[in-house]
Design a protein around this motif. Structure first.
Motif, PDB file in Angstrom:
ATOM      1  N   PHE A  23      -1.889   0.580  -4.681  1.00 43.60           N
ATOM      2  CA  PHE A  23      -0.953  -0.544  -4.307  1.00 43.60           C
ATOM      3  C   PHE A  23       0.145  -0.471  -5.502  1.00 43.60           C
ATOM      4  O   PHE A  23      -0.177  -0.512  -6.465  1.00 43.60           O
ATOM      5  CB  PHE A  23      -1.686  -1.958  -4.315  1.00 43.60           C
ATOM      6  CG  PHE A  23      -2.722  -1.830  -3.109  1.00 43.60           C
ATOM      7  CD1 PHE A  23      -2.756  -2.299  -1.825  1.00 43.60           C
ATOM      8  CD2 PHE A  23      -4.291  -1.406  -3.603  1.00 43.60           C
ATOM      9  CE1 PHE A  23      -3.377  -2.277  -1.066  1.00 43.60           C
ATOM     10  CE2 PHE A  23      -5.174  -1.496  -2.262  1.00 43.60           C
ATOM     11  CZ  PHE A  23      -4.812  -1.680  -1.064  1.00 43.60           C
TER      12      PHE A  23
ATOM     13  N   LEU B  54       0.805  -1.270   0.037  1.00 40.61           N
ATOM     14  CA  LEU B  54       0.170  -0.289  -0.207  1.00 40.61           C
ATOM     15  C   LEU B  54       0.767   1.225   0.008  1.00 40.61           C
ATOM     16  O   LEU B  54       1.686   1.376   0.871  1.00 40.61           O
ATOM     17  CB  LEU B  54      -0.919  -0.098   1.371  1.00 40.61           C
ATOM     18  CG  LEU B  54      -1.865   1.252   1.464  1.00 40.61           C
ATOM     19  CD1 LEU B  54      -2.924   1.208   0.282  1.00 40.61           C
ATOM     20  CD2 LEU B  54      -2.565   1.430   2.727  1.00 40.61           C
TER      21      LEU B  54
ATOM     22  N   ALA C 230      -7.377   3.527  -2.712  1.00 40.99           N
ATOM     23  CA  ALA C 230      -6.268   2.898  -2.307  1.00 40.99           C
ATOM     24  C   ALA C 230      -5.342   2.668  -3.562  1.00 40.99           C
ATOM     25  O   ALA C 230      -5.823   1.975  -4.434  1.00 40.99           O
ATOM     26  CB  ALA C 230      -6.395   1.996  -1.364  1.00 40.99           C
TER      27      ALA C 230
ATOM     28  N   SER D 189      -3.402   6.250   0.195  1.00 46.21           N
ATOM     29  CA  SER D 189      -4.796   6.350   0.335  1.00 46.21           C
ATOM     30  C   SER D 189      -5.530   7.557   0.398  1.00 46.21           C
ATOM     31  O   SER D 189      -5.064   8.481   1.130  1.00 46.21           O
ATOM     32  CB  SER D 189      -5.415   5.136   1.469  1.00 46.21           C
ATOM     33  OG  SER D 189      -5.175   5.645   2.576  1.00 46.21           O
TER      34      SER D 189
END
Length: 383
Positions: free
Chosen positions: A379, A257, A377, A260
């Motif tokens: 990634f 991650l 989010a 976000s």
């Protein structure tokens, strides 16, 4: 203490079934427990050991209360010393839960987190206030607009001039891609068998002629454009992931991650929330939309998804970018509210990690939230 990057190293989901159908006998905690068990097994295999679990964080919208995450954790056989927390951010709950777990790791925890979401619309309790049953709680207080998501999608189609044909074409795209993904086996490694249910209910061969037969469901006259055919089905299902500090993943591939954003917007137009969340996310990370290979948006309604995609430049009046829901989305698979945001992360894991995409490849998950919010989010594949 230096922040740690949280990385998804395992991701599973149950089949998604239409409310009242093949998963109707399973409670929300039993759906979640099945997904948790498979995710934990995958994580242990990926790491080559049995890591300590610091928390179980699950999203849920309409369940019975009692902390679904804790009940599901115990039902999955996870040690009684592991706590659980249930998150309610409506249709963004599953993704929000993943972000909460990631934040725990970023704050310095070295323990693995299990996170995701679950929903059993089939067993959701009836809610009563002032001796009257009601379908949902308020998304906004009195004095604010508080539309149901269906009428909000209809209004959005009108203000953004998204035609019935455009909505039906997008719904057909979702079904066609999901049918192809199912038939090609691209869902197999992410699915958890529950009872005798091994596949999703929803993806089915469709045509523009079939979709054209559906009548508008949210307009007061025949001028409406939002139909059952270009809307998601209310569904049962669960999806979970395992997150660890990137420094502790060893050689396990995964999704790190890298950013976000959760934002608020006008409660009158809740479906537009993802556009603003994505804009905020890209600004804070410095990533361009062109740099992202895979995008998963929760397709609650074709009108709503198209409005967002038009807003951020991933669709036009006649085309939708191939990076968006490449294997279909909620219009085909169904929308188990509290789980759908986590389903998006599971889908990114399959599209990018299981498929062998190279390190550095970027994926985006996003969802609209009732009451006027959006969550997104970003990634990155690590290997």
């Amino acid at each position: 203490m230096r922040n740690s990057v949280a990385t998804v190293i395992a991701a599973r989901r149950t089949p998604i079934a239409t409310v009242g159908q093949r998963l109707a006998a399973f409670s929300v905690d039993s759906l979640a427990a099945s997904s948790l068990c498979a995710t934990l097994t995958d994580a242990q295999l990926a790491l080559g050991n049995q890591p300590a679990i610091g928390d179980v964080v699950l999203g849920n919208c309409m369940g019975p209360g009692g902390n679904t995450a804790r009940v599901a954790s115990l039902a999955a056989g996870i040690d009684v010393t592991v706590p659980g927390m249930t998150v309610d951010r409506q249709c963004g709950s599953g993704l929000a839960a993943v972000l909460v777990a990631a934040e725990q790791i970023a704050a310095g925890s070295r323990s693995m987190r299990l996170a995701g979401g679950a929903e059993s619309a089939s067993t959701a309790p009836t809610r009563i206030a002032k001796n009257t049953a009601y379908a949902r709680a308020a998304f906004a207080p009195e004095g604010f607009p508080d539309p149901d998501m269906g009428p909000a999608a209809e209004a959005l189609a009108g203000t953004r001039r998204i035609s019935r044909d455009q909505q039906d074409a997008y719904a057909l795209r979702s079904h066609d891609r999901a049918v192809d993904a199912r038939n090609s086996g691209r869902f197999i490694n992410e699915l958890v068998t529950i009872g005798d249910v091994t596949t999703d209910d929803g993806p089915r061969p469709m045509s523009r002629a079939m979709l054209a037969r559906f009548a508008p469901v949210f307009a007061t006259d025949t001028s409406g454009t939002v139909t059952a055919g270009n809307s998601c089905r209310v569904s049962d299902g669960a999806a979970t992931v395992a997150l660890v500090p990137d420094a502790d993943r060893g050689s396990a591939p995964g999704l790190a991650l890298i950013g976000s954003a959760t934002v608020g917007c006008d409660p009158a137009t809740p479906g537009l929330g993802p556009a603003f969340a994505i804009e905020s996310l890209l600004e804070q990370t410095g990533v361009r939309l062109d740099d992202i290979e895979a995008v998963e948006i929760v397709e609650a309604f074709a009108a709503q998804a198209l409005a967002v995609l038009w807003e951020i430049g991933l669709a036009s009046a006649n085309t939708v970018d191939d990076r968006v829901c490449a294997d279909g989305g909620a219009l085909a698979l169904g929308h188990p509210w509290g789980a759908s945001g986590a389903v998006s992360v599971v889908r990114l894991f399959s599209r990018l990690v299981r498929s062998g995409r190279p390190a550095g490849t970027l994926g985006l998950a996003t969802a609209a939230i009732g009451g006027g919010m959006g969550v997104a989010a970003l990634f990155r594949v690590v290997r």
